[in-house]
Design a protein around this motif. Sequence first.
Motif: not given
Length: 290
Positions: A14, A18, A88, A134, A136, A290
């Motif tokens: 994952r 991302d 992120l 994602t 972020s 996530s």
Amino acid sequence: MYIKKDEELKMMTRLLKDILMIVAGTLLYALALTFLAIPNNLADGGLPGLSIILHYAFGWSPGIVNFILASIILLIGYRVLPRRTIFLTAITAPLISFFIYITEGRAESLGDPLVSAIFAGFFIGIGAGLIFRTGSSMGGTSVIARMFNHNLGWDLTRTNFVLDAAVVSSGLFIIGPLHTMYTIVSLFVGKKATDLIIEGLDTRKAVSVISAYAPEITDEVVLQMKTSATVFEGYGGYLKENADMAYIIINKYQIMKLKRIINSVDDKAFVVIHDVRDVFGGSFSWPKKS
């Protein structure tokens, strides 16, 4: 032991997905700025927009300025962000700056600011959508808004809007009112494109059917459309009679079929159709963890 390793593998997969999505999103975002926005005297919201305006005013590199500002804000505001978002964002902000830096000054104006604004907004929106999917952030005004929300209790959405509006409005003194208005067009298109990436093309519809035959309608919906439906007991305020309501969630391509089913059971049913932002659970899958 094997379960733990399997979970760790899923988390790593994952995370890799991302990161790849962030790379694609930041590259698209940066190219939209350096190939469409900057050569045509357009700006943007947030820190990239402020960096561009400073570039117009003083000739500073927008890539370097964006990196410096994003780093300062992230260092100050890291405490108000979730740990995963910090990680992120620490990837996203430098990548945007890097891609802006290596591509700035490499494109000429298209000669049509309006077309440039539309397509700049479209590609900026897609890039931002990929980044936001994602979990972020850009590391700019959204972090500042979170800090004000955390320390002063200010509304997150409104604060973020005011900060972006202040950045765009400052362009009035640098790029003039006409190109500022083109920038607003770009931001509007970008917002729609971001929503498209985040919410997807397959939007859902919620259908409320008020009918004395609501149970029969739901039976037909389950049989013919292979989807679930719920019946609520209700009371009609106009006729002062009991009236059941069927509540059904479908995708937009199933609307006509559902109308035919409702009409075949009760051609006097009262039907309301409206958009829903997101659906999960029941016959719809839950979002992946996530």
